[in-house]
Enzyme design. Structure first.
Site, PDB file in Angstrom:
ATOM      1  N   SER A  70       1.527  -2.493  16.493  1.00 13.18           N
ATOM      2  CA  SER A  70       1.881  -1.170  16.996  1.00 13.18           C
ATOM      3  C   SER A  70       2.498  -1.242  18.380  1.00 13.18           C
ATOM      4  CB  SER A  70       0.604  -0.309  17.042  1.00 13.18           C
ATOM      5  OG  SER A  70       0.769   0.788  17.900  1.00 13.18           O
ATOM      6  N   GLY A  71       3.700  -0.675  18.517  1.00 12.32           N
ATOM      7  CA  GLY A  71       4.309  -0.565  19.838  1.00 12.32           C
ATOM      8  C   GLY A  71       3.464   0.259  20.785  1.00 12.32           C
ATOM      9  N   CYS A  82       6.397   8.735  21.846  1.00 10.58           N
ATOM     10  CA  CYS A  82       5.437   8.500  20.777  1.00 10.58           C
ATOM     11  C   CYS A  82       5.735   9.449  19.628  1.00 10.58           C
ATOM     12  CB  CYS A  82       4.016   8.725  21.297  1.00 10.58           C
ATOM     13  SG  CYS A  82       2.757   8.690  19.995  1.00 10.58           S
ATOM     14  N   GLY A  83       5.579   8.970  18.406  1.00 14.04           N
ATOM     15  CA  GLY A  83       5.892   9.777  17.234  1.00 14.04           C
ATOM     16  C   GLY A  83       5.096  11.051  17.114  1.00 14.04           C
ATOM     17  N   HIS A  84       3.970  11.153  17.827  1.00 11.67           N
ATOM     18  CA  HIS A  84       3.127  12.343  17.729  1.00 11.67           C
ATOM     19  C   HIS A  84       3.096  13.129  19.032  1.00 11.67           C
ATOM     20  CE1 HIS A  84       1.765  11.488  13.689  1.00 11.67           C
ATOM     21  NE2 HIS A  84       1.708  10.227  14.046  1.00 11.67           N
ATOM     22  N   ASN A 141       2.074   6.266   8.053  1.00 15.75           N
ATOM     23  CA  ASN A 141       1.160   6.147   9.179  1.00 15.75           C
ATOM     24  C   ASN A 141      -0.028   7.088   9.000  1.00 15.75           C
ATOM     25  OD1 ASN A 141      -0.094   5.998  11.653  1.00 15.75           O
ATOM     26  ND2 ASN A 141       1.604   6.884  12.822  1.00 15.75           N
ATOM     27  N   ASN A 142      -1.166   6.517   8.612  1.00 18.90           N
ATOM     28  CA  ASN A 142      -2.431   7.272   8.535  1.00 18.90           C
ATOM     29  C   ASN A 142      -2.985   7.380   9.961  1.00 18.90           C
ATOM     30  OD1 ASN A 142      -3.736   6.906   5.307  1.00 18.90           O
ATOM     31  ND2 ASN A 142      -1.851   5.904   5.914  1.00 18.90           N
ATOM     32  N   PRO A 181      -4.367   7.992  13.775  1.00 18.10           N
ATOM     33  CA  PRO A 181      -5.489   8.569  14.515  1.00 18.10           C
ATOM     34  C   PRO A 181      -5.073   9.779  15.347  1.00 18.10           C
ATOM     35  CG  PRO A 181      -5.431   6.188  14.781  1.00 18.10           C
ATOM     36  CD  PRO A 181      -4.124   6.593  14.161  1.00 18.10           C
ATOM     37  N   THR A 230      -2.142   3.045  12.705  1.00 21.17           N
ATOM     38  CA  THR A 230      -1.441   2.420  13.816  1.00 21.17           C
ATOM     39  C   THR A 230      -2.368   1.803  14.858  1.00 21.17           C
ATOM     40  OG1 THR A 230      -1.223   4.691  14.605  1.00 21.17           O
ATOM     41  CG2 THR A 230       0.761   3.635  13.743  1.00 21.17           C
TER      42      THR A 230
END
Length: 531
Positions: free
Chosen positions: A101-102, A222-224, A380-381, A383, A451
Site C-alpha cells: 500500500s502506498g 488518498c482514494g478516500h 479495496n475492502n 478500513p 489496504t
C-alpha cells in the site's frame, strides 16, 4: 530418486571434478543451502509470481468462486508472519497474495516521518519495501526447510527409514512462502518516463503486478479523501504503456497491470482533453465537464471555451485552475475509464468506491462487461469504510423493502452498541461475512484486498499490551496476552531467536567449520524452555 537427492548427486559429481581441494565440501549441505535459496533474483520472483497470477485469473474466469485475497503489509516481518500463519491455518498459500500500500509507505516508511497519502514520500521506498518483503518471505522458506532438515537428520540418526522418507517427501514437495505482490505505484510519481523508471525498479525487486491510478501526480490524494483530480485518458494511457514497456524490457512478458480509476469520487480534472473530432475519447472526457453556454459577446479575458456543434461552452474553472465535472457523472466516467484502460493494455481494474456495496459495484461492472466480457476487478475492502454502519444501513434498507417493522431502529444511529445482537445486526454481519464471496460472484471481483489492516492491528495489539503492562497487570499482561497464547497457538515467534535465523546460522557454522563450530543453540540456550 527425489529432486533433493538428484541435487545432492549432481553436487557430488561436481565435487569429484575438483578433487581433494573440495574435501571439506559436503554435497548434502550445498543441496540444502540451494533449496533454501530457490529464488536468486527479484526478476525470478517476478516471473514466478506473474505465472501464478495469470493462472489464477484464468481459473477465476472459469469459476468466480475461486477469487484471490491479500492483506496490505508495511514491513517484511509483517508480510512474513502473515504467510506463515496462512500456511499454518490453511495449509497452502494458493490464491493468497500480499498487497503493498502506498498509503502505508507514506505513513510508515518515509524518511520524512508520517506523511499523508499524497505521493510525497520517496518513490524509492516502494521498490525497497518489495525487496524487503521478499527477503523476509525467502527467510521463512529457509527457516522451515531448516527445521525439516533437522527432522531428517534426527530420523536418520534413529534409524527410522519410514520417517526419513516422509520428511524427504516434505522437502521435495515444499511450498514456498513467496507469493504475488500487487504493488501500488500511486499516480506514477511524475511523467511517463518517471513512471517507467520506478516500474523497472519495482519489477527488478520482484513485483509481478503494478497498480496505477488516474489521478494527477502532483495533486494525488488518498482514494478516500476529498479533492481528487483526474487526468484525461491519453495521459493515463501513456503511463500504462510505460509500465508495460518496463515489464517487457525486463523479460516479464506476462506482468500484470491494474488500472485504478478514482473518477467516482473525483469531481475535478487538471486539464481539458485533446479532441480532434466529435465522439472521440477526448470529446467524451470533456462531455462530462460542468459548463455554461455563452455567446461570443459574453467571452471574458482569459476564458477557455469549447464548442459542441454551433454551441459555445465555458467550462467552470476554479481559482486553482482546475475544472469541475458535472455532479452525478462519476459512475459513467468510471465505466469509460475502465473500458478504455482494458482496451489499452491494462489487465485488471480497480474502481475506488465510497462504500462497500455489491449492487453499486456490479452495476458498473455490468456496463463494462457489455463491452469487455472478461473484465475483472481488484477491490479495496478498505478500513476507510465504516463497515458496521454501512452494512447495518444496508440491512435496514433490505428489511424496509421486505415490509418488516424497523421502528425499533434509528437508521442514523445504527453503530450504537445497543443494536449488537439484534436481528438487524446479525443480518448485517452475515452480509459482511459473505461480501467477498458475493462480490466475486456478482460484481466480477477477482481479487479482494484490505489496504492497511496491519496498520490497525499493530496499533490495537500495542494498545492492549500497553494498557495492561503499564497498569495493574504488569508482566501478566505480556505473559497472558502474548507469550502464553504464542505457546498454545503455535505462533512461530515464541522462539524468536529461531525466527531470526539463529538455528540456520548454527547449521552454516557446522557446514563451514565442522566440530570446531561455536554454536548458539546448546543446552544453555533459554529458547529450549519452549520445547
Amino acid at each position: 530418486m527425489t529432486a533433493y537427492q538428484d541435487d545432492i548427486d549432481a553436487i557430488r559429481e561436481l565435487k569429484d571434478q575438483h578433487g581433494s581441494t573440495w574435501d571439506a565440501i559436503d554435497p548434502e549441505s550445498v543441496a540444502r543451502m540451494r533449496a533454501q535459496n530457490r529464488f536468486r533474483t527479484g526478476l525470478e520472483i517476478a516471473q514466478y509470481t506473474a505465472d501464478i497470477m495469470r493462472r489464477d485469473m484464468a481459473e477465476y474466469d472459469a469459476d468466480s468462486s475461486v477469487y484471490t485475497q491479500s492483506l496490505g503489509v508495511w514491513h517484511g516481518f509483517i508480510g512474513q508472519q502473515k504467510l506463515i500463519s496462512i500456511k499454518k491455518h490453511l495449509k497452502t498459500t494458493d490464491k493468497r497474495y500480499l498487497y503493498l500500500s502506498g498509503w502505508m509507505v507514506a505513513a510508515l516508511r518515509s524518511e520524512f516521518g508520517p506523511l499523508p497519502d499524497q505521493s510525497m514520500h520517496e518513490k524509492t521506498a516502494v521498490p525497497a519495501l518489495i525487496e524487503e518483503l521478499y527477503t523476509f518471505l525467502r527467510q521463512a522458506d529457509a527457516r522451515e526447510l531448516d527445521l525439516l532438515f533437522t527432522k531428517l537428520d534426527a530420523a536418520r540418526a534413529a534409524g527410522d527409514e519410514t520417517a526419513a522418507e516422509f520428511v524427504q517427501s516434505q522437502i521435495d514437495t515444499y511450498e514456498t512462502h513467496v507469493v504475488p505482490i500487487i504493488a501500488d505505484i500511486d499516480a506514477g510519481f511524475g511523467n511517463p518516463e518517471a513512471t517507467y523508471l520506478l516500474a523497472k525498479k519495482m519489477i527488478e525487486a520482484g513485483a509481478c503486478a503494478i497498480q496505477i491510478e488516474n489521478q494527477v501526480s502532483d495533486e494525488k490524494q488518498c482514494g478516500h479523501q476529498d479533492g481528487k483530480v483526474t487526468v484525461p485518458h491519453e495521459d493515463f494511457l501513456a503511463k500504462i504503456n510505460a509500465v508495460r514497456y518496463a515489464f517487457l524490457e525486463l523479460g516479464i512478458d506476462n506482468g500484470v497491470i491494474v488500472a485504478r480509476t478514482d473518477s467516482l469520487g473525483a469531481g475535478l480534472t487538471q486539464k481539458l482533453a485533446v479532441t480532434h473530432e466529435p465522439g472521440d475519447l477526448g470529446d467524451q472526457y470533456n462531455a462530462f465537464l460542468d459548463v455554461e453556454e455563452i455567446s461570443q459577446a459574453e467571452l471574458r479575458n482569459g476564458d477557455v471555451v469549447i464548442t459542441r456543434g454551433d454551441t459555445l461552452l465555458r467550462p467552470k474553472r476554479l481559482a486553482s485552475n482546475l475544472y469541475r465535472f458535472r455532479a452525478g457523472t462519476g459512475e459513467e466516467r468510471c465505466v469509460l475509464d475502465c473500458i478504455t484502460s482494458l482496451r489499452s493494455g491494462a489487465d485488471l481494474l480497480w474502481i475506488e468506491t465510497e462504500k462497500p456495496h455489491v449492487a453499486q459495484i456490479a452495476g458498473m461492472v455490468d456496463a463494462i462487461r457489455e463491452v469487455i466480457p472478461n473484465a475483472k476487478l481488484v477491490y479495496n475492502n478498505s478500513p476507510s469504510f465504516n463497515w458496521t454502519l454501512n452494512f447495518r444501513q444496508q440491512a435496514y434498507d433490505a428489511l424496509v423493502e421486505q415490509g418488516a417493522d424497523v421502528s425499533a431502529y434509528d437508521r442514523a444511529d445504527l453503530m450504537n452498541v445497543t443494536y449488537d445482537g439484534t436481528e438487524l445486526a446479525t443480518l448485517a454481519d452475515e452480509k459482511i461475512r459473505s461480501f467477498q464471496r458475493d462480490g466475486s460472484a456478482r460484481a466480477g471481483i477477482f481479487h479482494h484486498l484490505i489496504t492497511l489492516p496491519t496498520y490497525h492491528t499493530a496499533a490495537l495489539s500495542t494498545d492492549d499490551l500497553a494498557k495492561g503492562y503499564f497498569g495493574d497487570d504488569g508482566m501478566l499482561a505480556y505473559v497472558k496476552g502474548v507469550q502464553r497464547r504464542e505457546i498454545r497457538e503455535g505462533i512461530a515467534t515464541v522462539k524468536h531467536q529461531n525466527m531470526a535465523g539463529s538455528d540456520i546460522g548454527d547449521n552454516h557454522k557446522e557446514y563451514f567449520a565442522g566440530d570446531a563450530a561455536l554454536k548458539a543453540g546448546g543446552k544453555d540456550n533459554t529458547m529450549n524452555q519452549f520445547g
